[in-house]
Design a protein around this motif. Structure first.
Motif, PDB file in Angstrom:
ATOM      1  N   ILE A 185      14.924  48.210   1.243  1.00 47.86           N
ATOM      2  CA  ILE A 185      13.896  48.398   2.286  1.00 47.86           C
ATOM      3  C   ILE A 185      14.206  47.534   3.511  1.00 47.86           C
ATOM      4  CG2 ILE A 185      11.416  48.299   2.757  1.00 47.86           C
ATOM      5  CD1 ILE A 185      11.721  50.023   0.387  1.00 47.86           C
ATOM      6  N   GLN A 186      14.574  46.281   3.241  1.00 44.07           N
ATOM      7  CA  GLN A 186      14.899  45.397   4.366  1.00 44.07           C
ATOM      8  C   GLN A 186      16.077  45.961   5.141  1.00 44.07           C
ATOM      9  OE1 GLN A 186      15.031  42.027   1.471  1.00 44.07           O
ATOM     10  NE2 GLN A 186      14.849  40.839   3.385  1.00 44.07           N
ATOM     11  N   PHE A 187      17.037  46.419   4.388  1.00 44.74           N
ATOM     12  CA  PHE A 187      18.279  46.894   4.973  1.00 44.74           C
ATOM     13  C   PHE A 187      18.052  48.064   5.925  1.00 44.74           C
ATOM     14  CE2 PHE A 187      22.844  47.397   4.937  1.00 44.74           C
ATOM     15  CZ  PHE A 187      23.270  46.120   4.612  1.00 44.74           C
TER      16      PHE A 187
ATOM     17  N   VAL B  89       4.613  34.885 -11.697  1.00 50.84           N
ATOM     18  CA  VAL B  89       5.017  36.290 -11.788  1.00 50.84           C
ATOM     19  C   VAL B  89       6.514  36.364 -11.483  1.00 50.84           C
ATOM     20  CG1 VAL B  89       4.597  38.640 -10.978  1.00 50.84           C
ATOM     21  CG2 VAL B  89       2.742  36.965 -10.926  1.00 50.84           C
ATOM     22  N   SER B  90       7.249  37.059 -12.344  1.00 51.49           N
ATOM     23  CA  SER B  90       8.702  37.144 -12.163  1.00 51.49           C
ATOM     24  C   SER B  90       9.050  37.955 -10.908  1.00 51.49           C
ATOM     25  CB  SER B  90       9.317  37.806 -13.397  1.00 51.49           C
ATOM     26  OG  SER B  90      10.493  38.493 -13.026  1.00 51.49           O
ATOM     27  N   PRO B  91      10.084  37.541 -10.162  1.00 46.33           N
ATOM     28  CA  PRO B  91      10.478  38.317  -8.976  1.00 46.33           C
ATOM     29  C   PRO B  91      10.920  39.726  -9.355  1.00 46.33           C
ATOM     30  CG  PRO B  91      12.119  36.635  -9.459  1.00 46.33           C
ATOM     31  CD  PRO B  91      10.939  36.350 -10.336  1.00 46.33           C
TER      32      PRO B  91
ATOM     33  N   LEU C  93      16.479  32.418  -4.645  1.00 49.19           N
ATOM     34  CA  LEU C  93      15.649  33.289  -5.489  1.00 49.19           C
ATOM     35  C   LEU C  93      14.183  32.978  -5.198  1.00 49.19           C
ATOM     36  CD1 LEU C  93      17.778  32.717  -8.687  1.00 49.19           C
ATOM     37  CD2 LEU C  93      17.550  34.920  -7.522  1.00 49.19           C
ATOM     38  N   VAL C  94      13.433  34.035  -4.986  1.00 46.95           N
ATOM     39  CA  VAL C  94      12.031  33.816  -4.595  1.00 46.95           C
ATOM     40  C   VAL C  94      11.182  33.575  -5.838  1.00 46.95           C
ATOM     41  CG1 VAL C  94      11.413  36.282  -4.580  1.00 46.95           C
ATOM     42  CG2 VAL C  94      10.176  34.679  -3.087  1.00 46.95           C
ATOM     43  N   ARG C  95      10.124  32.754  -5.659  1.00 43.94           N
ATOM     44  CA  ARG C  95       9.202  32.449  -6.760  1.00 43.94           C
ATOM     45  C   ARG C  95       7.782  32.630  -6.279  1.00 43.94           C
ATOM     46  NH1 ARG C  95      12.807  33.319  -9.195  1.00 43.94           N
ATOM     47  NH2 ARG C  95      14.135  32.049 -10.536  1.00 43.94           N
TER      48      ARG C  95
ATOM     49  N   LEU D  92       5.196  45.953   1.102  1.00 46.46           N
ATOM     50  CA  LEU D  92       5.153  44.501   1.284  1.00 46.46           C
ATOM     51  C   LEU D  92       6.550  43.884   1.352  1.00 46.46           C
ATOM     52  CD1 LEU D  92       2.217  43.611  -1.116  1.00 46.46           C
ATOM     53  CD2 LEU D  92       2.214  43.555   1.378  1.00 46.46           C
ATOM     54  N   MET D  93       7.570  44.731   1.159  1.00 51.46           N
ATOM     55  CA  MET D  93       8.931  44.183   1.099  1.00 51.46           C
ATOM     56  C   MET D  93       9.388  43.611   2.437  1.00 51.46           C
ATOM     57  SD  MET D  93      11.088  43.539  -1.167  1.00 51.46           S
ATOM     58  CE  MET D  93      12.008  42.183  -0.512  1.00 51.46           C
ATOM     59  N   VAL D  94       8.926  44.230   3.514  1.00 51.40           N
ATOM     60  CA  VAL D  94       9.366  43.746   4.831  1.00 51.40           C
ATOM     61  C   VAL D  94       8.876  42.320   5.093  1.00 51.40           C
ATOM     62  CG1 VAL D  94       9.342  44.168   7.307  1.00 51.40           C
ATOM     63  CG2 VAL D  94       9.688  46.073   5.722  1.00 51.40           C
TER      64      VAL D  94
HETATM   65  P1  C2E Z   1      15.235  35.839 -11.173  1.00 53.69           P
HETATM   66  O1  C2E Z   1      15.167  34.738 -10.237  1.00 53.69           O
HETATM   67  O2  C2E Z   1      14.155  36.048 -12.122  1.00 53.69           O
HETATM   68  O3  C2E Z   1      15.463  37.117 -10.296  1.00 53.69           O
HETATM   69  C1  C2E Z   1      15.474  38.377 -10.827  1.00 53.69           C
HETATM   70  C2  C2E Z   1      15.860  39.367  -9.810  1.00 53.69           C
HETATM   71  O4  C2E Z   1      14.851  39.469  -8.799  1.00 53.69           O
HETATM   72  C3  C2E Z   1      17.102  39.025  -9.026  1.00 53.69           C
HETATM   73  O5  C2E Z   1      18.265  39.360  -9.724  1.00 53.69           O
HETATM   74  C4  C2E Z   1      16.941  39.798  -7.788  1.00 53.69           C
HETATM   75  O6  C2E Z   1      17.337  41.123  -7.993  1.00 53.69           O
HETATM   76  C5  C2E Z   1      15.469  39.752  -7.597  1.00 53.69           C
HETATM   77  N1  C2E Z   1      15.179  38.693  -6.655  1.00 53.69           N
HETATM   78  C6  C2E Z   1      14.957  37.377  -6.869  1.00 53.69           C
HETATM   79  N2  C2E Z   1      14.728  36.764  -5.712  1.00 53.69           N
HETATM   80  C7  C2E Z   1      14.831  37.686  -4.749  1.00 53.69           C
HETATM   81  C8  C2E Z   1      14.727  37.629  -3.346  1.00 53.69           C
HETATM   82  O7  C2E Z   1      14.501  36.597  -2.713  1.00 53.69           O
HETATM   83  N3  C2E Z   1      14.887  38.783  -2.655  1.00 53.69           N
HETATM   84  C9  C2E Z   1      15.182  39.956  -3.318  1.00 53.69           C
HETATM   85  N4  C2E Z   1      15.320  41.044  -2.597  1.00 53.69           N
HETATM   86  N5  C2E Z   1      15.305  40.032  -4.622  1.00 53.69           N
HETATM   87  C10 C2E Z   1      15.139  38.893  -5.333  1.00 53.69           C
HETATM   88  P2  C2E Z   1      19.624  38.649  -9.344  1.00 53.69           P
HETATM   89  O8  C2E Z   1      19.837  38.730  -7.872  1.00 53.69           O
HETATM   90  O9  C2E Z   1      20.681  39.243 -10.175  1.00 53.69           O
HETATM   91  O10 C2E Z   1      19.394  37.205  -9.705  1.00 53.69           O
HETATM   92  C11 C2E Z   1      19.850  36.581 -10.810  1.00 53.69           C
HETATM   93  C12 C2E Z   1      18.799  36.437 -11.814  1.00 53.69           C
HETATM   94  O11 C2E Z   1      19.386  35.966 -13.005  1.00 53.69           O
HETATM   95  C13 C2E Z   1      17.738  35.405 -11.421  1.00 53.69           C
HETATM   96  O12 C2E Z   1      16.547  35.808 -11.976  1.00 53.69           O
HETATM   97  C14 C2E Z   1      18.181  34.184 -12.128  1.00 53.69           C
HETATM   98  O13 C2E Z   1      17.175  33.258 -12.383  1.00 53.69           O
HETATM   99  C15 C2E Z   1      18.713  34.780 -13.409  1.00 53.69           C
HETATM  100  N6  C2E Z   1      19.715  33.939 -14.070  1.00 53.69           N
HETATM  101  C16 C2E Z   1      20.752  33.258 -13.504  1.00 53.69           C
HETATM  102  N7  C2E Z   1      21.458  32.644 -14.479  1.00 53.69           N
HETATM  103  C17 C2E Z   1      20.876  32.958 -15.658  1.00 53.69           C
HETATM  104  C18 C2E Z   1      21.164  32.625 -17.008  1.00 53.69           C
HETATM  105  O14 C2E Z   1      22.114  31.899 -17.338  1.00 53.69           O
HETATM  106  N8  C2E Z   1      20.377  33.123 -17.967  1.00 53.69           N
HETATM  107  C19 C2E Z   1      19.325  33.917 -17.632  1.00 53.69           C
HETATM  108  N9  C2E Z   1      18.561  34.410 -18.622  1.00 53.69           N
HETATM  109  N10 C2E Z   1      19.015  34.238 -16.366  1.00 53.69           N
HETATM  110  C20 C2E Z   1      19.792  33.775 -15.388  1.00 53.69           C
END
Ligand code: C2E
Ligand code: MG
Ligand code: MG
Length: 758
Positions: free
Chosen positions: A600-602, A550-552, A539-541, A564-566
């Protein structure tokens, strides 16, 4: 050419002016020509008349001289009075003469032709009628002409001619006299020298201004004395002629050559040609009135003006045709520039023009922007032609739905706008909702039955923007919101402005962040039922200097919309694989690495190669990699996506469907898709304990996964009870805060190494 077209009527004016100048010039020369022809004619005539008059007079002078001398040669010629029959024979051969007489210097007629009665004849020297010319003859070397008068004895008008016969010493011995007949068949001068009523030819005596002879319509010798020009008047006229001619009358008389002048007499303009005979002190004058010349000129003028008017009218007609064609062309161009080719609706320019009319009057209006959802997908799947037909069908339906007072326009490819004077927001929103539902009815395009939905943004002038660009922007913000929130209709609110500004600054800072390295990856473990970590989701930060954390969910979306997605995606793939490879070396075993991949990447043609390259560089096998995709991917070209998925799977890379159950057509999609894993969305897990529907949903997802032999991961597991419930339902893999939050790679290394050793 364009300049000419623009100034068509100026050009016409110039041509008209040129035509007028040409007409003026032609007429001027025409008039000059008429006058100069007439001058030439008059000059020739006057010269001819003068010449023949001169020669007649010369002849008569010779006759007088010869006869006089002949008579004097006879004895006693001056004594007594007698009629001489010999003179009659001369009269017979020279009928212009009416009688001969020989007078002594004292005026007594001594010899006459037989047709004269000697008794009744007066003394030429004492008779007032003959005295002056007689005296003149006595002192003159040449023949002298007396005033034209009526000789009662002969009943004829005559010009008396007298010639003094001199001795060798020059002394006057006698005066030979005769009369030249002016009327009758034997007239000395022709009465038809003139040419019509406006013309005359005359012989004018220089000495007294009397008319000697005149050829003119209705003028007989009786009138001669009335026509006489008195001396003072002649002097006045001469001054005028001299001014016009530039030479004195004396010079003209001396030269004996013809002159032409314009005169004004008796209220009429005349062209007068004159030539002077010095010997007989006689002017030959030819006068013609200008009136016939004016008439001739006027006839020409009429013809020329008529021709000018005809040509002018033809030009005018031609210019009218060009002008109206040009106007029509301009109107067409203006229409085309304001209307959309495909739908015939107003285009953006046309709409802006229409709105610009409303703005100065501050007339309030509502702007409704309608955007077809995922129109690109239709183009990609069915081709541009079907895309166009869909747009056309959509625009037609839209046209049927809007009210006649509203303006409808096509702003861009899949975007339409309605401008309505209705500013009751609630009513407009209501109308928009029903509009959206009407628009979502199936379209028949060719053989296809298409289901299209639309999002609608509404903004009002002046409440939501006091300028055109502001209202349009507000409507677009509302539309954006509608798309985001998946509501059909959104009306502008000021918060949207804030959100928009936020997006702008996120985009700006993200661009900078990608370059400056403020982005990093964290990993959230996925565990099996034994709570052993079997996978990690990358997961990106982003921790920005200005915006903070800032939330992803926020910035990934901004990245997707701003190009900017690429680079972001490349960073994610590259970093995750590299860090995973290091981590694997530390923990000493392979686990799954799940990476989120955006649509977009896809769609990048080199996407598969980029992934394979990163795997190769960091010595990670494709079997360790899971790519998480979402259903939005299939909104665009399905076949293409399918091919990419198949290619990835051929290499051994697994595909996981993220957030499963939240998309549009999950079940139907599954049948067609070669997937390896489903991730149960957190929203179902959240309510699994209390919401039976959610529990059922999870049950059916698990059943589908099992029937398609797919791996299952439950996301967002936060409580033990949820784990238990999920396990009971058959789920074997979990991800959530209950087990672990996403962590930086270093802290994971420590945790996993510990777990391994433990
Ligand atoms: P998050 O890390 O805040 O990521 C939110 C969403 O941003 C992700 O949903 C994904 O769609 C997108 N995202 C994050 N990093 C990337 C990336 O590197 N590339 C791309 N293309 N998209 C990205 P996703 O995939 O469903 O991820 C799960 C989210 O659920 C994550 O949030 C994670 O932190 C969160 N999560 C996991 N477990 C829990 C939990 O028990 N409770 C809560 N509240 N959140 C959880
Ligand atoms: Mg994910
Ligand atoms: Mg998810």
């Amino acid at each position: 050419m364009a300049i000419l077209k623009r100034n068509l009527w100026t050009l016409f004016g110039v041509i008209l002016l040129f035509g007028l100048v040409l007409l003026g010039t032609v007429l001027f020369f025409r008039w000059q020509g008429i006058v100069s022809d007439e001058e030439q004619y008059q000059t020739a005539r006057v010269e001819l008349v003068a010449q023949s008059v001169g020669s007649i007079l010369r002849t008569q002078e010779l006759v007088l001289d010869v006869i006089g001398r002949e008579l004097l040669n006879q004895n006693d010629m001056l004594s007594g009075t007698r009629q001489i029959p010999f003179l009659d024979s001369i009269l017979a051969v020279n009928p212009v003469l009416v009688g001969f007489g020989l007078a002594r210097p004292d005026g007594t007629l001594v010899r006459v032709s037989t047709n004269l009665d000697l008794v009744s004849l007066p003394n030429l020297r004492s008779d007032p009628a003959t005295r002056e010319s007689f005296m003149q003859a006595l002192s003159s070397e040449s023949m002298v002409l007396g005033r034209t008068y009526f000789v009662d004895a002969m009943g004829a008008w005559v010009i008396p001619i007298r010639k003094a016969i001199r001795s060798e010493a020059g002394e006057v011995i006698a005066v030979m006299t005769a009369g030249m007949r002016l009327d009758g068949a034997n007239s000395v001068f022709s009465k038809t020298l003139h040419d019509g009523a406006s013309d005359n030819v005359m012989l004018l005596r220089e000495t007294d201004g009397y008319v000697q002879f005149m050829s003119a319509e209705g003028v007989a010798p009786q009138q001669y004395s009335q026509i006489r020009v008195p001396r003072d008047e002649r002097e006045k006229n001469r001054a005028g002629f001299e001014q016009e001619l530039g030479i004195s009358v004396e010079e003209v008389m001396r030269a004996g050559e013809s002159v032409v002048v314009r005169t004004r007499q008796r209220g009429d303009d005349y062209l007068t040609a004159a030539i002077y005979n010095k010997r007989y002190e006689l002017w030959t004058i030819s006068e013609t009135r200008f009136a016939p010349l004016y008439r001739e000129f006027f006839e020409s003028l009429l013809q020329y003006v008529l021709a000018f008017l005809v040509v002018g009218a033809a030009f005018y007609k031609g210019f009218r045709i060009i002008d109206s064609a040009e106007k029509k062309r301009r109107q067409e161009l203006s229409y085309l520039s304001r209307h959309d080719d495909l739908t015939g609706l107003l285009n953006r320019t046309g709409l802006l023009d229409r709105l610009a009319d409303l703005l100065p009057e501050k007339k309030p209006f509502c702007l409704v922007v309608v955007n077809i959802d995922n129109f690109k997908g239709i183009n990609d799947r069915f081709g541009l032609e079907t895309g166009d037909e869909t747009l056309l069908a959509f625009s037609r339906r839209l046209g049927e739905l809007v009210e006649s007072r509203d303006d409808l326009a096509r702003l861009s490819g899949d975007e339409f706008a309605i401008v309505t004077p209705n500013i009751d927001l609630e009513a407009v929103e209501e109308a928009c909702v029903s509009l959206a539902s009407e628009l979502s009815r199936t379209f028949e395009v060719g053989r296809l039955k298409l289901h299209v939905t639309a999002s609608i943004g509404v903004a009002c002038f002046p409440d939501h923007g006091d300028s055109l660009s502001k209202v349009i922007r507000s409507a677009h913000l509302a539309l954006y919101e509608a798309k985001q929130s998946r509501n059909d209709v959104c009306t502008y609110r000021t918060e949207m402005e804030m959100a928009y500004l936020r997006r702008l600054s996120v985009e700006q800072r993200l661009r900078y962040g990608l370059a400056s390295g403020s982005l990093y990856m964290v990993y959230q473990p996925q565990v099996n039922e034994a709570q052993k970590t079997v996978g990690l989701e990358a997961l990106v930060r982003w921790q920005d200097e200005e915006l903070g954390f800032v939330s992803p969910a926020e910035f990934v979306e901004v990245a997707e919309k701003s190009g900017l997605m690429v680079p972001l995606g490349r960073f994610v793939v590259e970093t995750s694989i590299r860090e995973y490879s290091l981590l694997r070396d530390v923990i000493g075993r392979s686990i799954d690495l799940a990476i989120n991949i955006s649509v977009i990447q896809f769609r990048q043609p080199d996407f598969v190669d980029t992934v394979l390259k990163a795997l190769e560089v960091h010595d990670v096998s494709p079997g360790e990699l899971v790519l998480e995709i979402t259903e939005s991917l299939f909104m665009s070209d399905f076949d293409k996506v399918l091919k990419t998925i198949e290619r990835l799977r051929d290499y051994g890379i697994r595909i996981s469907m993220d957030d499963f159950g939240t998309g549009y057509s999950s079940l139907s999609l599954l049948r067609k898709l070669p997937l390896d894993e489903l991730k149960i969305d957190k929203s179902f897990v959240d309510t699994i304990l209390e919401d039976e529907k959610a529990a059922n949903m999870i049950r059916s997802i698990i059943a589908i996964a099992q029937s398609h032999s797919m791996e299952l991961v439950a996301e967002g597991v936060e409580q033990e009870a949820q784990v238990r419930a999920l396990t009971e339902m058959g789920c074997r893999r979990f991800q959530g805060y209950y087990f672990s939050r996403p962590q930086a790679v270093d802290s994971l290394k420590a945790d996993l190494a510990l777990a391994n050793s433990g």
